[in-house]
Design a protein around this motif. Structure first.
Motif, PDB file in Angstrom:
ATOM      1  N   THR C 111       0.833  -1.197   0.000  1.00  0.00           N
ATOM      2  CA  THR C 111       0.000   0.000   0.000  1.00  0.00           C
ATOM      3  C   THR C 111       0.868   1.248   0.000  1.00  0.00           C
ATOM      4  N   GLU C 113       0.928   3.686   2.067  1.00  0.00           N
ATOM      5  CA  GLU C 113       1.505   4.032   3.370  1.00  0.00           C
ATOM      6  C   GLU C 113       2.740   3.188   3.644  1.00  0.00           C
ATOM      7  N   GLN C 114       2.634   1.893   3.345  1.00  0.00           N
ATOM      8  CA  GLN C 114       3.774   1.023   3.611  1.00  0.00           C
ATOM      9  C   GLN C 114       4.978   1.441   2.777  1.00  0.00           C
ATOM     10  N   ARG C 116       5.707   4.427   1.591  1.00  0.00           N
ATOM     11  CA  ARG C 116       6.326   5.652   2.091  1.00  0.00           C
ATOM     12  C   ARG C 116       7.048   5.417   3.403  1.00  0.00           C
ATOM     13  N   ALA C 117       6.479   4.537   4.219  1.00  0.00           N
ATOM     14  CA  ALA C 117       7.128   4.281   5.498  1.00  0.00           C
ATOM     15  C   ALA C 117       8.504   3.657   5.317  1.00  0.00           C
ATOM     16  N   PRO C 120      11.757   4.762   0.388  1.00  0.00           N
ATOM     17  CA  PRO C 120      12.564   4.303  -0.741  1.00  0.00           C
ATOM     18  C   PRO C 120      13.121   5.478  -1.544  1.00  0.00           C
ATOM     19  N   THR C 132      -1.365   2.300  -8.675  1.00  0.00           N
ATOM     20  CA  THR C 132      -2.629   3.025  -8.667  1.00  0.00           C
ATOM     21  C   THR C 132      -2.821   3.666  -7.297  1.00  0.00           C
ATOM     22  N   LYS C 133      -3.798   4.530  -7.240  1.00  0.00           N
ATOM     23  CA  LYS C 133      -4.013   5.292  -6.004  1.00  0.00           C
ATOM     24  C   LYS C 133      -4.311   4.395  -4.819  1.00  0.00           C
ATOM     25  N   ASP C 134      -4.998   3.285  -5.092  1.00  0.00           N
ATOM     26  CA  ASP C 134      -5.329   2.469  -3.925  1.00  0.00           C
ATOM     27  C   ASP C 134      -4.263   1.430  -3.646  1.00  0.00           C
ATOM     28  N   ARG C 135      -3.213   1.426  -4.454  1.00  0.00           N
ATOM     29  CA  ARG C 135      -2.099   0.519  -4.149  1.00  0.00           C
ATOM     30  C   ARG C 135      -0.905   1.362  -3.726  1.00  0.00           C
ATOM     31  N   GLY C 137       0.319   4.006  -4.991  1.00  0.00           N
ATOM     32  CA  GLY C 137       0.304   5.415  -5.366  1.00  0.00           C
ATOM     33  C   GLY C 137       0.720   5.534  -6.823  1.00  0.00           C
ATOM     34  N   THR C 138       0.290   6.590  -7.487  1.00  0.00           N
ATOM     35  CA  THR C 138       0.569   6.700  -8.912  1.00  0.00           C
ATOM     36  C   THR C 138       2.027   7.112  -9.147  1.00  0.00           C
ATOM     37  N   GLU C 141       2.517  10.734  -8.473  1.00  0.00           N
ATOM     38  CA  GLU C 141       2.670  11.090  -7.056  1.00  0.00           C
ATOM     39  C   GLU C 141       4.078  10.766  -6.573  1.00  0.00           C
ATOM     40  N   LEU C 145       7.381  13.212  -5.316  1.00  0.00           N
ATOM     41  CA  LEU C 145       8.156  13.023  -4.096  1.00  0.00           C
ATOM     42  C   LEU C 145       9.603  12.692  -4.404  1.00  0.00           C
ATOM     43  N   VAL C 147      10.746  10.216  -6.091  1.00  0.00           N
ATOM     44  CA  VAL C 147      11.052   8.792  -6.060  1.00  0.00           C
ATOM     45  C   VAL C 147      10.758   8.230  -7.453  1.00  0.00           C
TER      46      VAL C 147
END
Lengths: 385, 266, 341
Positions: C111, C113-114, C116-117, C120, C132-135, C137-138, C141, C145, C147
């Motif tokens: 996900t 959140e994971q 970003r935590a 990377p 995707t947004k629900d996985r 992130g695009t 996005e 950042l 990345v």
């Protein structure tokens, strides 16, 4: 003195409000001539409940909501402290705080905060839509998806993801929104001739919903490979994960507007209790009001479903639970349902994120698992209505 | 308030239900609407209440035709009580009676002291004060009916239109209700099944048969053996009781007559 | 991982510090060709429509699926990885030790959140559908950042010019990743080895009589067969060894068909994907054989009756470093069945 002949002071005599300066006239309030009379004597509400006064109740639930949002922001696969949230806010307000590292900041600001806010907005919208539809269709089992709107949203989403229709410009959310509105348009067209009668609304909604569900299945079966099917199924179960500030912004504008319109129709919603003729005889323009409420419901539901998928149970059980607390009058029921719905979804989303960490469950799964026992509790307390 | 109806016709799905009915109710009159099942009583009442749009003819309140009135305006003139309006849910009696204040409430504010006072008065008038807090499903049929009538009174209407309100009531409550209707200063048009009640309490009677108005006059004029035979298909004798009201003694049902139903006796 | 955000900050600080140290020692030593080198040159690669820029070689790569994980491990980059996810089968023996050194961020799809935590600086995935947004992130996005988000070239054949085979695209992945990590030599070696394997298998084609048709049966979930279509590796592998994928006309990776359709096309032999590791009912090769033998139509096929069946691990049918192994199994199978001399 019998209660139907109580003391009143006619509004015209706005003189010194001295008590006992003139003998009050006994007036029969049930005559049409009594309409001009404003009662100033403090009559206790007939059959005063032992329940909390309304403003206290609403404020109480609102505080619970604020606390839930604050607590939920911290919960998830990655712990977020209040200091982190503060820093994320502070940087954007231009305050002199150390910014978080970009990825941690993104976690808090781009993902976690919008998600929790979205849960609150969607929960409020779905709960109110459920309450409104239960009143309009006079059916205790009505929920926001009765109109077939969420099935339309699924078809739209699948069309974009699988068939690539307008994928560049639209995205899943746009496709879902258009699909939902097309389904609603079909519903209105089908209801045009006969008018929005309560049973007809439910039946037509079911028919429209089935049609679009079939279209969704057809598209998936014909064109999708295993991975896409899995992705869309996840969306169909509903999840807060795709929420970002853009979608929150749209919801934050549409939802309060829709909720306000619905609340302003509280008198009509109460009047629907005994059917169209009684409501009409009480001065409600039944056809127009029903259509307005259907539109509001469809728009609120479409916007909610377009981003996060069809999250079930909130719209069905929250109104019932809240009715148990506040009674069936919509002036209180709607605001309280909105707040309770928001709290409910904020917490179920927090659970979805954390219960099987690091996995994330779809929110729709949790709402059912949590909702069913709660619902049974309500039913038992009410004597299994 | 005077209620005038001219040449009123109404059809349901192509079938005529009310045919060319005309009537004139003076302010304050208590008028009984009689007729066997299917004679069009409910439909006529609904047309007079503005709930149905007639296919022909007009309805006037105080001389003004109501064709272009909106529901709220009508509701401030006339209160309507259905035959058996039912609801799911846990509305309390006070809430139901409170619904009668809807035509006077703005969207923005809740019930105020006036509303509460009127509701209390209505509850008292129908003897429901003790039941004010009871939830709707716990009420008997008669109590529910009285609650609906209290709701109608809470509308402070100029006229009351009631569709067979005595159906579920005990005899005592039937008589109390009819006394209330007869004594109110409001115009009352009430559809009734019970001929004796109609005879006893109504100033005038209207008799409907297959959608047509076949009799209009005082109870003594309208209730004759012949009419009872033609319209109601019963064999009955009529006398006058001590108070001067017609008294009916039924002898038995008549077998189906071969006469044409449109042969009315006016 | 109770406070991964703080761990991430610490890791970032450490990374910056070590980068500073390495610059102070004057760059990579000449004999340092392994991926542990701290080559500090800037590179840019294009990946499925996006230009990814690197100021220096990544040190905290996260892979979103098993294919990408194995590719990076094959290139010996485990010390530059900050996390893996979405493991479908057991990691092959030769990578096990290396794999154990990298934190597993999630057994399933990662996900946002994971990701970003884990803080990377590079994300690698085999398909765009994971962004995707629900996985996770695009890609936009993640790009915002800073990345870079990599997608395997095999997932976007149209963006990579015409006339390149899926293996070409796969090898281009190795080269690009090698370029990004400063492990060009290791990548080149891998490409050489795998090209040789492909050439070896292509040699079989020269000795093949006729062009046997083959059906690749991936899985039979709920009794409905999923076969390889034109767009995946199996079709390409068939072409290389001189066979023909019977379902070349369907433009999907793994379309769902019916037993009747398979029987209609009467393949000369059948490749069964062995998914015993996934462990769902019907996944193992033996269960698929049994299904075919039971089916009234399939059981009459010559390929089934005469046991003209080749078994290949299902995971190797996806584009990955292991695909050449599947290719060899296919070539050997053809020889065993007598299609190739």
């Amino acid at each position: 003195m019998p209660a139907d002949r109580i003391s009143v002071r006619p509004a015209a005599s706005a003189g010194p409000a001295a008590s006992g300066t003139s003998a009050p006239a006994a007036v029969d309030l049930l005559r049409p001539a009594a309409r001009g009379i404003t009662v100033t004597a403090a009559t206790p509400p007939a059959g005063s409940r032992a329940a909390l006064p309304r403003p206290v109740l609403v404020l109480g639930i609102a505080l619970v909501l604020a606390a839930s949002v604050a607590a939920s922001v911290r919960i998830g696969a990655a712990d977020v402290g209040y200091a982190d949230v503060g820093r994320a806010f502070g940087v954007r307000l231009g305050l002199d705080v150390t910014p978080l590292p970009p990825l941690a900041d993104s976690l808090v600001w781009d993902l976690r905060l919008p998600r929790v806010l979205m849960a609150a907005l969607v929960g409020a919208a779905l709960a109110v839509c459920g309450a409104v539809l239960q009143a309009v269709t006079r059916n205790a089992l009505a929920d926001p998806y009765l109109l077939g709107v969420s099935s339309g949203a699924s078809t739209g989403a699948v069309a974009v993801v699988v068939l690539g229709v307008g994928a560049g410009a639209l995205g899943v959310t746009g496709g879902a929104l258009i699909g939902a509105l097309v389904a609603f348009g079909l519903l209105l067209a089908l209801l045009r001739r006969s008018g929005p009668d309560s049973v007809r609304i439910a039946l037509t909604g079911v028919v429209v919903g089935q049609l679009f569900t079939a279209l969704t299945s057809l598209t998936l079966m014909a064109s999708a490979d295993a991975d896409t099917t899995r992705a869309v199924t996840h969306w169909l179960l509903g999840s807060m994960a795709p929420a970002r500030w853009e979608s929150v912004a749209v919801c934050a504008v549409v939802t309060p507007l829709g909720l306000t319109v619905a609340w302003l129709c509280s008198n009509a919603l109460d009047a629907f209790a005994f059917g169209a003729d009684t409501a009409s005889s009480l001065g409600i323009g039944v056809r127009g009001t029903r259509t307005l409420l259907l539109v509001v419901t469809a728009v609120l539901t479409s916007v909610a479903v377009a981003t996060v998928g069809a999250i079930g149970f909130v719209g069905l059980i929250v109104p019932h639970g809240v009715r148990f607390l506040t009674g069936p009058r919509h002036r209180v029921l709607l605001p309280c349902s909105a707040l309770v719905g928001a709290v409910f979804l904020v917490w179920t989303d927090a659970l979805a994120r954390s219960v099987l960490a690091p996995r994330e469950l779809p929110a729709g799964v949790i709402t059912a698992l949590v909702g069913v026992p709660l619902f049974l509790l309500v039913l038992r307390r009410r004597g299994a209505l | 308030m005077r209620i005038t109806v001219e040449g009123l016709s109404w059809a349901a799905a192509g079938t005529p239900v009310v045919r060319d009915v005309g009537l004139d109710i003076a302010p304050g009159e208590t008028v009984g609407l009689l007729g066997p099942n299917g004679s069009g009583k409910s439909s006529l009442l609904r047309c007079v209440a503005g709930l149905r749009v007639p296919s022909a003819g007009s309805v006037r309140y105080g001389g003004e035709t109501i064709r272009c009135w909106d529901a709220r305006r009508i509701a401030r003139h006339v209160a309507f009580v259905e035959q058996s309006a039912d609801a799911d849910g846990e509305l309390r009696v006070a809430d139901v009676v409170g619904l009668g204040r809807t035509p006077f409430r703005s969207r923005w504010r809740g019930p105020d002291a006036t509303d509460r006072a009127v509701v209390a008065a209505a509850l008292e008038r129908l003897g429901l004060t003790g039941l004010a807090d009871r939830p709707w499903p716990s009420l008997s049929g008669g109590e529910r009916q009285r609650a609906h009538i209290a709701r109608a009174l809470a509308q402070q209407p100029w006229a009351l239109l009631l569709d067979e309100p005595t159906n579920h009531l005990d005899v005592k409550h039937q008589l109390e209700l009819m006394e209330l209707l007869a004594s109110t200063e409001q115009t009352v048009l009430v559809a009734l099944h019970d001929l004796a009640l109609a005879a006893r309490y109504c100033d005038r009677l209207l008799l409907l048969h297959h959608g047509r108005l076949v009799a209009d006059g005082s109870p003594a004029d309208v209730l004759t053996s012949e009419r009872l035979a033609t319209v109601f298909e019963v064999d009955a004798g009529l006398t006058t009781d001590a108070l001067g009201h017609p008294s009916i003694s039924y002898r038995g049902p008549l077998r189906l007559s071969s006469r044409s139903p449109l042969e009315g006796v006016s | 991982m109770r406070h991964p955000a703080r761990l991430g900050i610490a890791a970032l600080a450490l990374a910056l510090a070590s980068a500073g140290c390495s610059t102070a020692t004057g760059g990579s030593s000449p004999s340092d060709t392994s991926a542990d080198g701290t080559a500090a040159k800037a590179t840019t690669v294009s990946s499925c429509g996006r230009e990814l820029s690197f100021a220096k070689a990544p040190r905290r790569a996260v892979t979103l699926d098993q294919t990408s994980t194995e590719t990076l491990l094959e290139l010996g980059l485990q010390n530059r990885m900050a996390g893996t996810a979405n493991l479908k089968t057991k990691i092959p023996e030769r990578y096990r030790d290396a794999y154990a050194k990298v934190p597993v961020l999630s057994p399933k799809i990662l996900t946002g959140e994971q990701l970003r935590a884990a803080n990377p600086d590079f994300v690698v995935a085999a398909e765009a559908g994971l962004y995707t947004k629900d996985r996770a992130g695009t890609r936009e996005e993640l790009g915002a950042l800073k990345v870079p988000a990599y997608v395997s070239a095999v997932d976007c054949p149209r963006r990579n010019g015409s006339g390149r085979t899926p293996f070409d695209l796969l090898f281009s992945d190795y080269e690009k990743l090698g370029q990004v990590f400063g492990a060009e030599d290791r990548a080149a070696k891998l490409v050489r080895e795998q090209r040789a394997a492909v050439a070896d298998a292509a040699g079989t084609a020269a000795r093949v009589k006729d062009r046997p048709t083959v059906v690749w049966l991936y899985s039979a979930l709920n009794g409905t067969p999923y076969v390889a279509g034109r767009t995946g590796m199996p079709s390409e592998m068939s072409r290389i060894v001189g066979a023909k994928n019977a379902f070349d006309d369907i433009g999907e990776n793994w379309p769902e068909v019916s037993w009747e359709k398979i029987a209609e096309r009467n393949p000369d032999f059948i490749v069964i994907g062995d998914l015993s590791e996934r462990g769902r009912p019907g996944d193992s090769a033996s269960e698929k054989r049994a299904l075919m033998e039971k089916d009234p139509v399939m059981s009459k096929l010559a390929a089934v009756r005469e046991n003209r069946i080749v078994e290949i691990p299902g995971i190797e049918m996806d584009p990955s470093v292991r695909t050449v192994h599947a290719l060899r199994l296919l070539a050997d199978g053809m020889k065993d069945l007598g299609h190739a001399r």
